[in-house]
Design a protein around this motif. Structure first.
Motif, PDB file in Angstrom:
ATOM      1  N   ASP A 192       0.878  -1.168   0.000  1.00  0.00           N
ATOM      2  CA  ASP A 192       0.000   0.000   0.000  1.00  0.00           C
ATOM      3  C   ASP A 192       0.928   1.233   0.000  1.00  0.00           C
ATOM      4  N   VAL A 193       1.057   1.872  -1.165  1.00  0.00           N
ATOM      5  CA  VAL A 193       2.104   2.879  -1.346  1.00  0.00           C
ATOM      6  C   VAL A 193       1.537   4.295  -1.427  1.00  0.00           C
ATOM      7  N   THR A 194       2.089   5.195  -0.615  1.00  0.00           N
ATOM      8  CA  THR A 194       1.749   6.617  -0.700  1.00  0.00           C
ATOM      9  C   THR A 194       3.015   7.413  -1.004  1.00  0.00           C
ATOM     10  N   VAL A 195       2.927   8.255  -2.041  1.00  0.00           N
ATOM     11  CA  VAL A 195       4.066   9.092  -2.423  1.00  0.00           C
ATOM     12  C   VAL A 195       3.793  10.521  -1.941  1.00  0.00           C
ATOM     13  N   PHE A 196       4.713  11.059  -1.155  1.00  0.00           N
ATOM     14  CA  PHE A 196       4.588  12.418  -0.635  1.00  0.00           C
ATOM     15  C   PHE A 196       5.463  13.362  -1.457  1.00  0.00           C
ATOM     16  N   GLU A 197       4.885  14.479  -1.877  1.00  0.00           N
ATOM     17  CA  GLU A 197       5.609  15.444  -2.701  1.00  0.00           C
ATOM     18  C   GLU A 197       5.560  16.818  -2.036  1.00  0.00           C
ATOM     19  N   GLU A 201       2.866  19.981  -7.502  1.00  0.00           N
ATOM     20  CA  GLU A 201       2.691  19.123  -8.682  1.00  0.00           C
ATOM     21  C   GLU A 201       3.462  17.836  -8.437  1.00  0.00           C
ATOM     22  N   ILE A 202       2.899  16.730  -8.914  1.00  0.00           N
ATOM     23  CA  ILE A 202       3.591  15.453  -8.802  1.00  0.00           C
ATOM     24  C   ILE A 202       4.537  15.293 -10.004  1.00  0.00           C
ATOM     25  N   GLY A 203       5.704  14.728  -9.780  1.00  0.00           N
ATOM     26  CA  GLY A 203       6.606  14.452 -10.905  1.00  0.00           C
ATOM     27  C   GLY A 203       8.040  14.889 -10.688  1.00  0.00           C
ATOM     28  N   GLY A 204       8.274  15.714  -9.664  1.00  0.00           N
ATOM     29  CA  GLY A 204       9.647  16.143  -9.370  1.00  0.00           C
ATOM     30  C   GLY A 204      10.304  16.800 -10.564  1.00  0.00           C
ATOM     31  N   VAL A 205      11.550  16.416 -10.814  1.00  0.00           N
ATOM     32  CA  VAL A 205      12.345  17.061 -11.864  1.00  0.00           C
ATOM     33  C   VAL A 205      11.698  16.907 -13.244  1.00  0.00           C
ATOM     34  N   LEU A 206      10.879  15.860 -13.414  1.00  0.00           N
ATOM     35  CA  LEU A 206      10.221  15.656 -14.704  1.00  0.00           C
ATOM     36  C   LEU A 206       9.244  16.796 -14.985  1.00  0.00           C
ATOM     37  N   LYS A 207       8.768  17.457 -13.899  1.00  0.00           N
ATOM     38  CA  LYS A 207       7.825  18.564 -14.066  1.00  0.00           C
ATOM     39  C   LYS A 207       8.513  19.924 -13.924  1.00  0.00           C
ATOM     40  N   TYR A 208       9.293  20.109 -12.857  1.00  0.00           N
ATOM     41  CA  TYR A 208       9.851  21.442 -12.645  1.00  0.00           C
ATOM     42  C   TYR A 208      11.110  21.680 -13.460  1.00  0.00           C
ATOM     43  N   GLY A 209      11.801  20.602 -13.837  1.00  0.00           N
ATOM     44  CA  GLY A 209      13.107  20.768 -14.451  1.00  0.00           C
ATOM     45  C   GLY A 209      13.114  20.635 -15.965  1.00  0.00           C
ATOM     46  N   LYS A 236       0.356  15.719  -2.398  1.00  0.00           N
ATOM     47  CA  LYS A 236       1.196  16.886  -2.691  1.00  0.00           C
ATOM     48  C   LYS A 236       1.276  17.793  -1.465  1.00  0.00           C
ATOM     49  N   ASP A 237       2.092  18.840  -1.546  1.00  0.00           N
ATOM     50  CA  ASP A 237       2.215  19.835  -0.473  1.00  0.00           C
ATOM     51  C   ASP A 237       2.533  19.202   0.880  1.00  0.00           C
ATOM     52  N   CYS A 238       3.297  18.151   0.877  1.00  0.00           N
ATOM     53  CA  CYS A 238       3.630  17.504   2.149  1.00  0.00           C
ATOM     54  C   CYS A 238       5.108  17.149   2.172  1.00  0.00           C
ATOM     55  N   ILE A 239       5.816  17.746   3.100  1.00  0.00           N
ATOM     56  CA  ILE A 239       7.260  17.568   3.156  1.00  0.00           C
ATOM     57  C   ILE A 239       7.623  16.630   4.299  1.00  0.00           C
ATOM     58  N   ILE A 240       8.160  15.471   3.923  1.00  0.00           N
ATOM     59  CA  ILE A 240       8.607  14.546   4.967  1.00  0.00           C
ATOM     60  C   ILE A 240       9.795  15.196   5.680  1.00  0.00           C
ATOM     61  N   GLY A 241       9.722  15.190   6.986  1.00  0.00           N
ATOM     62  CA  GLY A 241      10.761  15.868   7.773  1.00  0.00           C
ATOM     63  C   GLY A 241      10.313  17.242   8.241  1.00  0.00           C
ATOM     64  N   THR A 287      12.141  26.366 -12.915  1.00  0.00           N
ATOM     65  CA  THR A 287      10.968  26.185 -12.058  1.00  0.00           C
ATOM     66  C   THR A 287       9.936  27.279 -12.327  1.00  0.00           C
ATOM     67  N   ARG A 288      10.410  28.524 -12.438  1.00  0.00           N
ATOM     68  CA  ARG A 288       9.468  29.609 -12.728  1.00  0.00           C
ATOM     69  C   ARG A 288       8.686  29.312 -13.999  1.00  0.00           C
ATOM     70  N   ILE A 289       9.385  28.824 -15.012  1.00  0.00           N
ATOM     71  CA  ILE A 289       8.732  28.642 -16.314  1.00  0.00           C
ATOM     72  C   ILE A 289       7.986  27.309 -16.396  1.00  0.00           C
ATOM     73  N   ASN A 290       8.657  26.206 -16.013  1.00  0.00           N
ATOM     74  CA  ASN A 290       8.041  24.887 -16.201  1.00  0.00           C
ATOM     75  C   ASN A 290       6.974  24.580 -15.161  1.00  0.00           C
ATOM     76  N   LEU A 291       7.283  24.848 -13.883  1.00  0.00           N
ATOM     77  CA  LEU A 291       6.334  24.493 -12.823  1.00  0.00           C
ATOM     78  C   LEU A 291       5.292  25.588 -12.630  1.00  0.00           C
ATOM     79  N   MET A 292       5.757  26.846 -12.623  1.00  0.00           N
ATOM     80  CA  MET A 292       4.867  27.949 -12.279  1.00  0.00           C
ATOM     81  C   MET A 292       4.182  28.565 -13.505  1.00  0.00           C
ATOM     82  N   GLY A 293       4.612  28.166 -14.687  1.00  0.00           N
ATOM     83  CA  GLY A 293       3.967  28.688 -15.897  1.00  0.00           C
ATOM     84  C   GLY A 293       4.285  30.142 -16.198  1.00  0.00           C
TER      85      GLY A 293
END
Lengths: 487, 260
Positions: A192-197, A201-209, A236-241, A287-293
């Protein structure tokens, strides 16, 4: 489910023997390598559309015929995750495209992504037998992309076998390539897998980079949907640590954690003027361009420099400089301290950048930025370099030519000289062993100093590639499964 | 998630929002901030957490309308939600018993100062708070500050409330009068710069909380970088609090104007 155990397309299958016998090696070798259809450079710098358009089915089948289906395929040894390359290529040749996708999916969680961003010329394709025959290698990357894209556009996904639910909760910190490939493997094993980002946006570098013109979001989203359908949960919006501590995760019933939080921290060079307005990291710019549009309808601002210098010679530098061209830069320059031969960027990215009018100022090292009275960058001083003796990594190290300093007018500078591991998670978990460089220390099973925490990707490697991160995700999944199941 | 539970106007342009965010409410400490977005396509805006209620699962944010994005946030009504709230970010304030602490805040800077005032008092310090604003209407949270302070000094530029004068004059009165062990300052960069210059003269250790331009807020972009003691520091992961005597405020103020 481990690498190379996929038996859907064995080499001695009757259909495959027939395919091999149908054509001589000489005939195969006579076929010229497929050319990737591409958007015209003059058009593509006006938009964000994907440059490579993908092979047609006809092209793909012809290219697949080039593959000799070697008895001891070296291409597989060049793949960091050991994809059954001849297996999927021969399925393309017999036009069993869905089968080809299945072979890929057995090993790679994100084939449509890897087909686009892997440095195949340094991996699988560099080992192709054709190189020894002084011929161009089989276009493995193009074919991988073709199989994955065909499956996606057909709307029918390759079937995935999933084990019965085990009722064991696993947390993944970070939704980039390492986290996603780990999640894919663990969900198939019945966890039972939960991914925290941390981001929205989900995708990490694939989205922001990685920019849209090299990896469209639609491609990433299709891979995410496939994982969701298998049952992977994303938060999303959840930082482990930070938002949730490691202890919170344990209290919520998570049995183990895979940390794949990436290389978050941009490096700067520490030269005068680096904090002037208009000087920024490639992470910030992309990030400004790819993630934030920014520049595409988002509210986030971004500078539209007319004379843009990008410092560095890696893929991120190429992504940045090509983005700058698309954002309206009249002069977009790569400033790199070694020569073009030493550039770590993929050859294709360098070629595409040149086609798009990017200037390459090699053997140039920035030494100072100068600003106007408002503190905005207006010029930079570059030290001309020459190549000296090879360093410990075999690359010839650049040496300054005394007195050879040029001033170049710039109104925007993007610093792309590497990243360091993100400190958020290492700082927040007591007892987690961290190297001097800030990477999480792991053993061969990618297990950290805390038994129930595994880690992989750039938080362990300090700055590598999508495919290596993915490979880590798969290895960690296999090791964690062995550990949890006692198998 | 992220629902606005309560909303109050401190002034025409300054709004207090109580936002449902149970995990953040539980994890946050004084000095922490969050990043919020008011809509899809919206900017990521850093806001320091002014208060939290772990029972209700809420955090309190004080937002000043200074541009398109903060205007959208201020316009949200009770029952509506922020698109994204992530945190708590940054390093928490180091709260110790040092003796006498002067906490000085300007404008909306008083909001992030409040949890520090409260924690400083609870740690056993004598707390003297100096609140400053242009005019009477812009003095916020006076009552809550008074509850946790041994003394409150109000300064207004126009003399419409408290004493006429700048925040530095209020702080200097205290420094001349008694021994102060630490100063904490939060407000506009220029204000913190002058407070730092003043307390350096009196040799009193001073902490400032910086509010720079940020994008992700997790160390990834470096937009928030500042020079502290000659070294590059990221406000989001190394801060937001720094030794005010070592911050290059002129550079920081210049960088704040990068997108003006």
């Amino acid at each position: 489910m481990d690498c190379n155990t996929d038996k859907t397309s064995p080499r001695d299958a009757e259909w495959r023997v027939r395919l091999r016998e149908a054509m001589s090696a000489k005939e195969r070798a006579a076929i010229p390598r497929a050319k990737m259809p591409m958007l015209d450079p003059a058009y593509r710098i006006t938009c964000n559309e994907e440059v490579n358009q993908g092979l047609s089915a006809e092209q793909a089948v012809l290219e697949a015929k080039r593959c000799l289906d070697c008895p001891d395929p070296q291409c597989v040894t060049g793949c960091p995750v050991g994809i059954d390359i001849p297996g999927f290529i021969k399925n393309i040749q017999r036009e069993a495209f869905a089968e080809a996708a299945s072979v890929l999916k057995a090993t790679s969680a994100l084939p449509a992504v890897c087909g686009r961003v892997c440095p195949q010329e340094k991996q699988c394709e560099s080992r192709c037998i054709y190189n020894k025959m002084k011929k161009q290698p089989v276009a493995i990357g193009y074919l991988e992309r073709f199989a994955a894209d065909t499956e996606r556009t057909a709307g029918s996904r390759a079937s995935v076998t999933k084990e019965a639910p085990r009722g064991i909760k696993i947390a993944v910190a970070g939704s980039g390539p390492a986290g996603l490939s780990f999640a894919g493997d663990m969900i198939k094993r019945g966890y039972d897998v939960t991914v925290f980002e941390a981001l929205h946006e989900i995708g990490g570098v694939l989205k922001y980079g990685i920019p849209e013109f090299r990896l469209p979001n639609e491609v990433v989203d299709a891979e995410l949907d496939a994982l969701r359908e298998l049952g992977v949960k994303f938060r999303k919006d959840c930082i482990i640590g930070k938002t949730l501590s490691y202890d919170d995760l344990l209290a919520e019933g998570y049995r183990a954690v895979f940390v794949a939080s990436g290389a978050g921290l941009p490096r700067f060079m520490g030269i005068p003027g680096e904090n002037l307005s208009g000087v920024m990291s490639s992470n910030e710019y992309l990030t400004r361009i790819n993630l934030m549009g920014a520049g595409h309808g988002g509210m986030t601002p971004v500078a539209h420099g007319k004379r843009v210098a990008v410092i560095g010679g890696g893929n991120t530098a190429m992504d940045s400089v090509r983005t700058a061209r698309r954002m309206g830069a009249e002069r977009a320059m790569i400033i790199y301290r070694r020569s073009e031969a030493e550039m770590p960027a993929r050859l294709e990215e360098v070629e595409h950048a040149k086609e798009e009018g990017v200037e390459f100022l090699t053997l140039c090292n920035p030494v100072e930025y100068r600003g106007d009275e408002q503190g905005r960058v207006k010029s930079m001083l570059v030290q001309r370099m020459e190549l000296g003796e090879p360093g410990p990594d075999g690359r010839r190290s650049p040496v300054a030519i005394e007195g050879a300093i040029d001033e170049i007018e710039v109104d925007e500078v993007i610093v792309s000289v590497g990243v360091s591991p993100n400190p958020l998670i290492p700082d927040s978990i007591d007892g987690l062993a961290v190297s001097r460089r800030g990477t999480i220390e792991v053993d061969d099973d990618l297990r950290s100093s805390i038994p129930l925490i595994f880690a992989g990707g750039d938080i362990v490697r300090g700055g590598a590639t999508v495919i290596l991160a993915m490979g880590d995700g798969r290895r960690a999944a296999a090791a964690m499964h062995r550990f949890l199941s006692g198998e | 998630m992220n629902e606005i539970i309560d909303k109050r106007y401190f002034s025409e342009k300054v709004v207090k929002l109580v936002v449902k965010a149970p995990d953040i409410a539980k994890a946050r400490k004084p000095g922490h901030f969050v990043i919020v977005r008011a809509c899809d396509n919206g900017e990521r805006i850093p806001l320091t957490i002014a208060d939290a209620d772990t029972t209700a699962g809420t955090i309190t944010l004080v937002v000043q309308d200074v541009g398109a994005s903060t205007r959208l946030i201020c316009a949200l009504e009770v029952g509506e939600s922020l698109t994204d709230v992530v945190g708590p970010l940054g390093r928490a304030t180091a709260i110790k018993k040092v003796g006498t602490v002067v906490c000085c805040g300007g404008g909306v800077g008083v909001a992030p100062l409040l949890p520090i005032i409260k924690a400083m008092k609870q740690a056993g310090n004598k707390v003297i708070s100096v609140l400053a604003a242009r005019t009477k209407e812009l003095i916020i949270l006076e009552e809550q500050v008074a509850e946790w302070s041994d003394e409150v000094i109000i300064m207004t530029d126009d003399g419409s409330y408290g004493t006429k004068g700048l925040v530095t004059q209020g702080v200097e009165t205290v420094l001349q009068r008694e021994k102060v062990d630490e100063v904490v300052t939060i407000g506009p960069a220029v204000m913190m710069k002058f407070v730092a210059a003043l307390t350096e003269k009196y040799n009193v250790p001073t902490i400032c909380s910086l509010n720079t331009i940020m994008v992700d807020g997790t160390g990834m972009c470096g937009a928030c970088r500042v020079t502290v003691d000659g070294k590059m520091r990221f406000v989001c992961v190394d801060g937001p609090e720094f030794d005010a005597h070592k911050v290059d405020f002129n550079e920081m103020m210049m960088r704040l104007k990068a997108y003006n």
